[in-house]
Design a protein around this motif. Sequence first.
Motif, mmCIF file in Angstrom:
data_model
loop_
_atom_site.group_PDB
_atom_site.id
_atom_site.type_symbol
_atom_site.label_atom_id
_atom_site.label_comp_id
_atom_site.label_asym_id
_atom_site.label_seq_id
_atom_site.Cartn_x
_atom_site.Cartn_y
_atom_site.Cartn_z
ATOM 1 N N ALA A 1 0.846 -1.286 0.165
ATOM 2 C CA ALA A 1 -0.250 -0.072 0.008
ATOM 3 C C ALA A 1 0.903 1.321 -0.022
ATOM 4 C CB ALA A 1 -0.843 0.003 1.323
ATOM 5 N N ILE A 2 1.679 1.234 0.836
ATOM 6 C CA ILE A 2 2.915 2.472 0.700
ATOM 7 C C ILE A 2 3.375 2.770 -0.530
ATOM 8 C CG2 ILE A 2 4.751 0.853 1.535
ATOM 9 C CD1 ILE A 2 5.671 3.199 3.069
ATOM 10 N N ALA A 3 3.727 1.746 -1.422
ATOM 11 C CA ALA A 3 4.331 1.990 -2.734
ATOM 12 C C ALA A 3 3.240 2.831 -3.713
ATOM 13 C CB ALA A 3 4.745 1.086 -3.478
ATOM 14 N N PRO B 1 2.301 7.590 -3.300
ATOM 15 C CA PRO B 1 2.512 8.750 -4.305
ATOM 16 C C PRO B 1 1.216 8.960 -5.100
ATOM 17 C CG PRO B 1 4.482 7.393 -4.000
ATOM 18 C CD PRO B 1 3.237 6.671 -3.227
ATOM 19 N N PHE B 2 0.814 7.946 -5.649
ATOM 20 C CA PHE B 2 0.013 7.794 -7.083
ATOM 21 C C PHE B 2 -1.415 8.512 -6.300
ATOM 22 C CE2 PHE B 2 -3.563 5.339 -8.855
ATOM 23 C CZ PHE B 2 -3.485 5.826 -10.100
ATOM 24 N N LEU C 1 -1.749 11.956 -5.102
ATOM 25 C CA LEU C 1 -1.828 12.994 -6.463
ATOM 26 C C LEU C 1 -3.227 12.903 -6.957
ATOM 27 C CD1 LEU C 1 -0.274 14.942 -8.315
ATOM 28 C CD2 LEU C 1 -0.255 12.755 -9.929
ATOM 29 N N VAL C 2 -3.773 11.811 -7.008
ATOM 30 C CA VAL C 2 -5.104 11.535 -7.556
ATOM 31 C C VAL C 2 -6.202 11.775 -6.598
ATOM 32 C CG1 VAL C 2 -7.017 9.980 -8.828
ATOM 33 C CG2 VAL C 2 -4.371 9.820 -9.244
ATOM 34 N N PHE D 1 0.104 9.283 5.476
ATOM 35 C CA PHE D 1 0.682 10.154 4.314
ATOM 36 C C PHE D 1 0.064 11.372 4.387
ATOM 37 C CE2 PHE D 1 0.768 5.669 2.984
ATOM 38 C CZ PHE D 1 2.381 5.621 2.840
#
Lengths: 249, 290, 272
Positions: A105-107, A110-111, A114-115, A197
Amino acid sequence: MSSRLRTAVYGVAGVVVLLVIAQIIGTTGLLGPTWPPITEVAAFLFDPSNHRLLGNALAATVSEAALGGLIGIVAGIGFALIAALLPLLAPGLDRFAALIDAVPAIALAPFLILVFGREGTPVIIVALSVTFIIYISTSSGLDSAGRPYRDLFSVLGARRAVRLGRVDVPAALPKLFDGLTLAAPAMILGATIGEWFGARRGLGVLFVSAMQNYRIELLWSAAVLAVLCSLIVYGAALLAQRAVVRRFA
Amino acid sequence: MTESITTERAVVDQAAEELLERPGPAATETPAARRRNPLQVVGRILAAIVVRYWPIIAMLIAWPVWLWANGYSRAVAPGPLDVATDLVQHPDVYLLPVLWTALFAIGGLLLGMLVGIVLGVLVWMSPLVSGLLLPSALILRVVPVTAMIPILAALFGYGSGTVVVMVVILVFFPAFSLTVSGMSSVSQSSRDLFAVLGSGLAARVFRLHLPAAIPSIMLALRISAPVGILGVLLAEYLLSGVGLGDLLRTAGERLEYEREWAAALVATVLSVICFGLARTAERRVVDRVT
Amino acid sequence: MSSVLQQASVTAPSTGSTREIALTGVAKTYPLKRGASVTALAGIDLEIADGEFVALLGPSGCGKSTVLRIVAGLEQPSTGTVSVGGASPQALSKAHRLGVAFQEHSLLPWLTVRQNITLPYKVAGRPVDTAHVRELIDLVGLGGFEDARPKHLSGGMRQRASIARALVLDPDVLLLDEPFGALDAVTRRRMNKELARIWAELRITTLLVTHDVDEAVLLADRVVVMTGRPGRIRHIEGIDLPLREHTELTRSPEFHEIVDRLTGMLETTKAA
């Protein structure tokens, strides 16, 4: 003593032993000052002056988990039905689901940030993990009606959608609810990961800030709340699942 | 109540495996139809790829389109090409973190499996102890790793030791519960056979119950592989100064988005590889013992 | 056509349609890996007349169930043709004119007996003829158990419900695949007699698959003995015994003579 009663008695006794050991470690300071006595954690939890802080965090996490869980359940069932009705799409969906599960999940953070933004990310992380679990359990449930049932409906001249509605979906319900019992802890976990995050509130935020500010009772209280939430949702899902199994299996 | 969350999770994982075995539309063709001219062969392979991976292909196409439609600049949202470029130009940045993360994950995985299996065998020998411990194991199992990491950090410090302890704990629960339930799954007739043969406890454990538990134990390994990687990444993100999790955080803090995304991609690939290795190991071993 | 069928009562089956089954030169091979294949059936020629009861008898694995699955349209023959009621099996099942009962009763566990028996109406999208369902429940002797769920029934009662479900749309053709295979010997014999009584009333074209010699001889007009690997027809025995549903029949010397002869045939089959 019946075996069920014995299991329950052993289980309760085991939990009591666990709590007593934790208490002894805390009072004797066996593992240092960062392992508090359980009584102090309980006192912190029941102290009204902490209720606002804990309540806000709990409310944020639970609402993210609930919303994400709902999205995940609907999406998981929807995709499973799509795969059942359009077999051509099924291999792609199966592999995609397996990939989503393997991606940490951590990877994705970033995506997702943003979305969906920092406040939406916890919801989406919950939704993703719940979608996976529900998709897999529903799909395997839809496949679970045995060959005799398929043959029967084929001989009766039933269209695919008729068989889906009359056999496959009712037969899938026990597995779907199995999936729900599993989704319960995944919901709280996903929400708290998402909160790392940059969310403003939530149990996940509380874990990190309590650690950094060395507020051990707060840290443990938040953890206890997270566990209780998971167990309550798990218990509710388990009861529902038992009822469904009695009716449909 | 031996069916804890872990064993139910195992059921869902088993279901996922079976779904992946579902024959696709391309698999139903007869062997004779396959040997034709090369163009048809290529077309068939392409069709098979599209059938199996269409959601990923759709994502790869939708992503640049979405960025372009929302007017995001490349500095905020790197496209697939930017990410690939950073990976190719600075492989040294990623190599060490990958090795650290892999080392912690694999080391913790093996250690956790070992502890889980040994304790599982010991607990299985006593119905009292297993009755006492399994419900508690269920409760500890639902402690979110996000809460576990700060608590362990407070207990054991912010270093790499904590990361290992955390992976061991994460991996321990599936290994432990699945060992117990696998050992208990032996049929009554096999138990009767060993009783009639007058075999001792050691013979029963090592010749009957532990071999019977091997499929469950390997299943625990497969479940734990992605969980272990996620745990290591989260712990590195929050605590230690090494590994892919740390790279993710520092790149994010420095607003190096290509690097952050590339690190995420590398973490994904690492996780998928670990998952694949665990799956292969499981298949090989289960094939041998069943 | 379908309305005629539906209005036909239990005691007066529909007339006017051709309801015979014809298999001509049917063979079935299954592909294995690396281009190899296994032949399950070879050269099956069989005609079943309108209103005839034929039993397929053979050891397990001889392909008799495959024959039934081909007649049911669940599998396609590799070569040869099969027609049921003058059309393809698929056309017959699309028209909801096929009745089937399997060894596994395949009753839906979440429905009551009555709902299970009504199911074919729902699948066909037809209005439920409650009087007809009622009659059928009585015919198979399940009166008083309409609202029970399958798990509360005995094995024999489940098979009764399963057979009632196969009959509810007054099918042109009835296919029975080891319907009593999971029952104990005593219940099985009792169910055989029940089926003989029901069938005597309805006289539907029926194909029964069984490995029980007594059952085949007791029920069928003709018994088709099959041998395995690949499945072929070895012998066809016409049965002409009076009073099928009569209890005394199984004790008669004629009955035993046929049973012994067919049993001997199965034993030499196995040795071969």
